[in-house]
Design a protein around this motif. Structure first.
Motif, PDB file in Angstrom:
ATOM      1  N   TRP A  34       7.982  -1.064   2.858  1.00  0.00           N
ATOM      2  CA  TRP A  34       8.268  -0.161   1.596  1.00  0.00           C
ATOM      3  C   TRP A  34       7.550   1.243   1.425  1.00  0.00           C
ATOM      4  O   TRP A  34       6.075   0.767   1.604  1.00  0.00           O
ATOM      5  CB  TRP A  34       7.812  -1.286   0.595  1.00  0.00           C
ATOM      6  CG  TRP A  34       9.673  -2.049   1.132  1.00  0.00           C
ATOM      7  CD1 TRP A  34      10.798  -2.105   0.598  1.00  0.00           C
ATOM      8  CD2 TRP A  34       9.840  -3.505   1.522  1.00  0.00           C
ATOM      9  NE1 TRP A  34      11.070  -3.350   0.759  1.00  0.00           N
ATOM     10  CE2 TRP A  34      11.035  -3.501   1.494  1.00  0.00           C
ATOM     11  CE3 TRP A  34       8.104  -3.855   2.573  1.00  0.00           C
ATOM     12  CZ2 TRP A  34      11.186  -5.187   2.208  1.00  0.00           C
ATOM     13  CZ3 TRP A  34       8.771  -5.242   2.734  1.00  0.00           C
ATOM     14  CH2 TRP A  34       9.967  -5.624   2.987  1.00  0.00           C
ATOM     15  N   ARG A  35       7.842   2.100   0.657  1.00  0.00           N
ATOM     16  CA  ARG A  35       7.212   3.410   0.618  1.00  0.00           C
ATOM     17  C   ARG A  35       7.743   2.656  -1.411  1.00  0.00           C
ATOM     18  O   ARG A  35       8.423   3.289  -1.724  1.00  0.00           O
ATOM     19  CB  ARG A  35       7.505   4.770   1.073  1.00  0.00           C
ATOM     20  CG  ARG A  35       6.865   5.094   2.194  1.00  0.00           C
ATOM     21  CD  ARG A  35       7.014   6.140   2.614  1.00  0.00           C
ATOM     22  NE  ARG A  35       6.554   7.587   2.082  1.00  0.00           N
ATOM     23  CZ  ARG A  35       5.657   7.915   1.884  1.00  0.00           C
ATOM     24  NH1 ARG A  35       4.982   8.166   3.025  1.00  0.00           N
ATOM     25  NH2 ARG A  35       5.402   8.838   1.452  1.00  0.00           N
ATOM     26  N   MET A  36       6.947   2.444  -2.299  1.00  0.00           N
ATOM     27  CA  MET A  36       7.423   2.504  -3.775  1.00  0.00           C
ATOM     28  C   MET A  36       7.528   3.452  -4.597  1.00  0.00           C
ATOM     29  O   MET A  36       6.275   3.935  -3.668  1.00  0.00           O
ATOM     30  CB  MET A  36       6.377   1.090  -4.181  1.00  0.00           C
ATOM     31  CG  MET A  36       6.261  -0.149  -3.523  1.00  0.00           C
ATOM     32  SD  MET A  36       7.394  -0.986  -2.667  1.00  0.00           S
ATOM     33  CE  MET A  36       7.800  -1.704  -3.900  1.00  0.00           C
ATOM     34  N   ARG A 106       4.887  -7.956   6.606  1.00  0.00           N
ATOM     35  CA  ARG A 106       4.745  -6.680   6.076  1.00  0.00           C
ATOM     36  C   ARG A 106       4.189  -5.448   5.412  1.00  0.00           C
ATOM     37  O   ARG A 106       2.895  -6.228   5.519  1.00  0.00           O
ATOM     38  CB  ARG A 106       5.843  -7.136   4.480  1.00  0.00           C
ATOM     39  CG  ARG A 106       6.809  -8.141   5.260  1.00  0.00           C
ATOM     40  CD  ARG A 106       8.091  -9.025   4.782  1.00  0.00           C
ATOM     41  NE  ARG A 106       7.152 -10.177   3.629  1.00  0.00           N
ATOM     42  CZ  ARG A 106       7.485 -10.554   3.231  1.00  0.00           C
ATOM     43  NH1 ARG A 106       8.636 -10.105   2.551  1.00  0.00           N
ATOM     44  NH2 ARG A 106       7.124 -12.111   2.313  1.00  0.00           N
ATOM     45  N   TRP A 108       3.556  -2.975   2.640  1.00  0.00           N
ATOM     46  CA  TRP A 108       3.357  -1.839   0.790  1.00  0.00           C
ATOM     47  C   TRP A 108       2.830  -1.188   0.456  1.00  0.00           C
ATOM     48  O   TRP A 108       2.283  -0.657   0.750  1.00  0.00           O
ATOM     49  CB  TRP A 108       3.816  -2.944  -0.582  1.00  0.00           C
ATOM     50  CG  TRP A 108       4.918  -3.903  -0.945  1.00  0.00           C
ATOM     51  CD1 TRP A 108       6.140  -3.206  -0.885  1.00  0.00           C
ATOM     52  CD2 TRP A 108       4.412  -4.753   0.324  1.00  0.00           C
ATOM     53  NE1 TRP A 108       7.266  -5.197  -0.597  1.00  0.00           N
ATOM     54  CE2 TRP A 108       6.103  -6.064   0.011  1.00  0.00           C
ATOM     55  CE3 TRP A 108       3.786  -5.708   0.811  1.00  0.00           C
ATOM     56  CZ2 TRP A 108       6.062  -7.222   0.962  1.00  0.00           C
ATOM     57  CZ3 TRP A 108       3.896  -7.039   1.318  1.00  0.00           C
ATOM     58  CH2 TRP A 108       5.139  -7.962   1.139  1.00  0.00           C
ATOM     59  N   TYR A 110       1.316   2.437  -1.605  1.00  0.00           N
ATOM     60  CA  TYR A 110       1.558   3.296  -3.313  1.00  0.00           C
ATOM     61  C   TYR A 110       0.815   4.162  -2.483  1.00  0.00           C
ATOM     62  O   TYR A 110      -0.284   4.393  -2.519  1.00  0.00           O
ATOM     63  CB  TYR A 110       1.291   2.450  -4.289  1.00  0.00           C
ATOM     64  CG  TYR A 110       1.655   1.099  -4.166  1.00  0.00           C
ATOM     65  CD1 TYR A 110       2.955   0.777  -5.565  1.00  0.00           C
ATOM     66  CD2 TYR A 110       1.624  -0.399  -3.570  1.00  0.00           C
ATOM     67  CE1 TYR A 110       3.280  -0.873  -5.591  1.00  0.00           C
ATOM     68  CE2 TYR A 110       2.604  -1.558  -3.668  1.00  0.00           C
ATOM     69  CZ  TYR A 110       3.370  -2.005  -4.711  1.00  0.00           C
ATOM     70  OH  TYR A 110       3.845  -2.830  -4.290  1.00  0.00           O
TER      71      TYR A 110
END
Length: 112
Positions: A34-36, A106, A108, A110
């Motif tokens: 995910w690209r937060m 997974r 993430w 930021y």
């Protein structure tokens, strides 16, 4: 060295070497990123990771990550990095990697 720390360090070294095969070997087949602050994944599956890094990262000779700090909490590794080569100025980034069964499962990302 914890399993989580070892696999994240291996992917970090391979990233800076632009070694796609060694880099990808550290990720699970079901890898999701995910690209937060996104609520939907930006990447799903190891093949999508390979394609993205081949086409949009490792073809850039100026690309490199500078590790500022690293924290391990159980099976999660938090890297504070400066990414060089994607823009005129380095990009501040925090990457959170979750490791399961010896592979990054997974992540993430930021960006400042």
């Amino acid at each position: 060295m914890s399993d989580a720390l070892a696999v994240v360090e291996q992917q970090f070294v391979a990233y800076n070497q632009h070694d796609l095969e060694k880099f990808a070997a550290n990720f699970s087949e079901s890898f999701t990123a995910w690209r937060m602050p996104a609520t939907e994944p930006s990447m799903q599956g190891k093949q999508q990771l390979i394609d993205f890094y081949a086409q949009h990262r490792f073809n850039n000779p100026a690309l490199r990550a500078e590790l500022i700090s690293r924290t391990v909490l159980g099976n999660k590794v938090f890297d504070l990095e400066k990414i060089h080569g994607l823009s005129e100025q380095p990009i501040d980034s925090v990457a959170v990697f979750e490791v399961n069964n010896g592979l990054i499962d997974r992540a993430w990302f930021y960006f400042a």
